[in-house]
Every structure is written in structure tokens, then in C-alpha cells.
Design an enzyme around this catalytic site. Structure first.
Site, PDB file in Angstrom:
ATOM      1  N   ARG A  51      40.217  37.756  37.090  1.00  9.57           N
ATOM      2  CA  ARG A  51      40.198  39.199  36.887  1.00  9.57           C
ATOM      3  C   ARG A  51      41.339  39.871  37.653  1.00  9.57           C
ATOM      4  O   ARG A  51      41.739  39.403  38.721  1.00  9.57           O
ATOM      5  CB  ARG A  51      38.855  39.779  37.330  1.00  9.57           C
ATOM      6  CG  ARG A  51      37.665  39.178  36.579  1.00  9.57           C
ATOM      7  CD  ARG A  51      36.337  39.706  37.115  1.00  9.57           C
ATOM      8  NE  ARG A  51      35.217  39.152  36.373  1.00  9.57           N
ATOM      9  CZ  ARG A  51      34.613  38.012  36.666  1.00  9.57           C
ATOM     10  NH1 ARG A  51      35.027  37.299  37.703  1.00  9.57           N
ATOM     11  NH2 ARG A  51      33.599  37.570  35.934  1.00  9.57           N
ATOM     12  N   HIS A  57      42.885  40.280  28.409  1.00 12.10           N
ATOM     13  CA  HIS A  57      42.018  41.071  27.540  1.00 12.10           C
ATOM     14  C   HIS A  57      41.051  41.879  28.393  1.00 12.10           C
ATOM     15  O   HIS A  57      40.814  41.576  29.562  1.00 12.10           O
ATOM     16  CB  HIS A  57      41.251  40.179  26.566  1.00 12.10           C
ATOM     17  CG  HIS A  57      40.359  39.161  27.229  1.00 12.10           C
ATOM     18  ND1 HIS A  57      40.848  37.969  27.733  1.00 12.10           N
ATOM     19  CD2 HIS A  57      39.027  39.154  27.476  1.00 12.10           C
ATOM     20  CE1 HIS A  57      39.857  37.277  28.250  1.00 12.10           C
ATOM     21  NE2 HIS A  57      38.727  37.978  28.123  1.00 12.10           N
TER      22      HIS A  57
END
Length: 256
Positions: A140, A121
Site C-alpha cells: 500500500r 490500483h
């Protein structure tokens, strides 16, 4: 605006057909994208393109995609997002290519969505309240100046085609909107007292209240507190609290 989860195979195929450079980087078989295609594409992004030796190729590809999109009179949501992200992150961020494989959610005020573990996301724009299970495992891969652990990301992702949608929660007449998550660990309530009336709640676990707009009077037992704008408060368990005033308050709590 947010990106969440891999888009449907049809959406991804459409993005590839509308962006020839993208299709040349990540070609599909005649049958179209499948789960193995997603895995191969993500591996190519992070293990081949997003490397020091291939940075020039990555940058050149993003520039070519940008140039193609700029010639179009009608741009898709993914193409418009691509141009926005290039303005924010430049022309060498692998996350720009990744978003062509994402669902795009345009949320209105008061809407929410639930992110399951290991699902990709990205928050693009706007303000939000995020409640999550206690964890230091934020991995990340792009659209960030922070450290990227792409190997872990590739291994942990859920490679699933699935359209996503926003939820407006369940509201009652008292001014409480509940956003059920499907998980015991947490849920969110949005409290907006109606017509000057007060709202009394009791929680069976520690909760956190965040005042996003306005001010509210809060009382528990003999204690009274003015809940001020843009502040946060702990709410202790098993104690009835009464809230009144002109305010918009989000309460994050366990649902156990």
C-alpha cells in the site's frame, strides 16, 4: 468507481495543465510525460513529499489544489475525485495526488476489469467481488490507514502509460456470464438462473460461490442445500451441481 494503472501521457499532461499547483510540483519537459517522468514523479511523491519533514508542504499543496478546483464551474473527473478523496482522507494523504496520474474506471453493475501483477490500483466506491492469486504481498502507498511500504511499491510498480476499460464478460442464454482473466489461476462466473430454469455446472478444481442477492436451491448427488442471501459456499471439484431459483451468484474458480 476504481482507479487502475497509469493513465495515458495525454491524460496526465491534461491534468497537469488544468491544475497549476500539480504542474509546479511535478514539472515535465517540453516533450511531455514519459516513463522516466513517471518514475521520478512517484519517487518524489513518496521519498520527498510523503515524509514527516515535508508533511506541511504536502498538506499546503493539496489545500491549494482543492482551492483551485473549487473555483471551477466545470470540473474534470480527476478534479471531482480529488475533492471526494479530500473529504474521506483529509488534506495530507499522498494518494490524493497519485490519483491524478491514474485511469478512472466508472463501472456499471456486472462489469469487471483485470489487474495484472505490480500494477497500481485503488477501489474508490461501490461494492465488488475481488478474486486474486493466493498472496500476502499487498503493498500500500496511500488512501489507507494501514501500513504503507512505499519503498517496495516504488520498486515494484509497472511504469506504463495505458488507457483501461471495463469488460462486461461473455454471456450465454442459460444465465451464465464468464469473466476471463487471461490467467489459469482464476476466473469468475456470474450465475443468474433464467425463467425458473436450472443450471448444472462441474468444476475441475475447488470453487467458491458467493450469493449476492436472493436465494437458490443447489443439489449435488443426493444432497440438497438452500444457498442463502449474503452467504458463501465451497464447491468441491468434479461434482456436478445444479442451481435454480431467483438469485445472483458469483463463483470464483481456477480455469485449469
Amino acid at each position: 468507481m476504481a482507479c487502475y494503472g497509469f493513465a495515458s501521457a495525454e491524460t496526465i499532461a491534461k491534468n497537469l495543465s488544468e491544475n497549476p499547483i500539480l504542474a509546479s510540483l511535478f514539472p515535465t519537459s517540453d516533450s511531455g510525460p514519459d516513463e522516466q517522468y513517471l518514475k521520478n514523479t512517484v519517487r518524489k511523491m513518496f521519498y520527498e513529499l510523503d515524509t514527516p519533514e515535508n508533511k506541511e508542504k504536502l498538506t499546503s499543496s493539496i489545500k491549494d489544489i482543492k482551492a483551485h478546483i473549487q473555483t471551477l464551474a466545470d470540473k474534470s473527473a480527476h478534479q471531482s475525485l480529488c475533492l471526494t478523496l479530500i473529504e474521506q482522507y483529509g488534506e495530507s494523504d499522498i494518494g490524493i495526488l497519485f490519483t491524478f496520474f491514474f485511469n478512472i474506471l466508472n463501472l456499471n453493475k456486472g462489469q469487471a476489469f483485470v489487474i495484472s501483477p505490480d500494477e497500481p490500483h485503488a477501489y474508490i466506491s461501490g461494492d465488488l467481488v475481488e478474486a486474486m492469486v493466493s498472496s500476502d504481498n499487498v503493498v500500500r502507498g496511500g488512501l489507507t490507514p494501514k501500513f504503507k511500504d512505499t519503498q517496495t511499491l516504488v520498486e515494484m510498480l509497472i511504469y506504463e502509460f495505458k488507457e483501461r476499460s471495463a469488460s462486461s464478460g461473455t454471456s450465454d442464454t442459460k444465465g451464465i456470464t464468464k469473466y476471463e482473466t487471461g490467467y489459469e489461476e482464476f476466473m469468475i462466473e456470474h450465475i443468474v438462473p433464467q425463467n425458473g430454469e436450472s443450471i448444472t455446472q462441474t468444476y475441475n478444481s475447488l470453487a467458491i460461490a458467493i450469493v449476492l442477492e436472493g436465494e437458490a436451491n443447489c443439489s449435488f448427488g443426493d444432497e440438497k442445500v438452500m444457498m442463502e442471501n449474503k452467504t458463501a459456499y465451497y464447491i468441491m471439484p468434479e461434482i456436478a451441481i445444479t442451481i435454480s431459483g431467483d438469485a445472483s451468484i458469483f463463483i470464483c474458480r481456477c480455469d485449469i
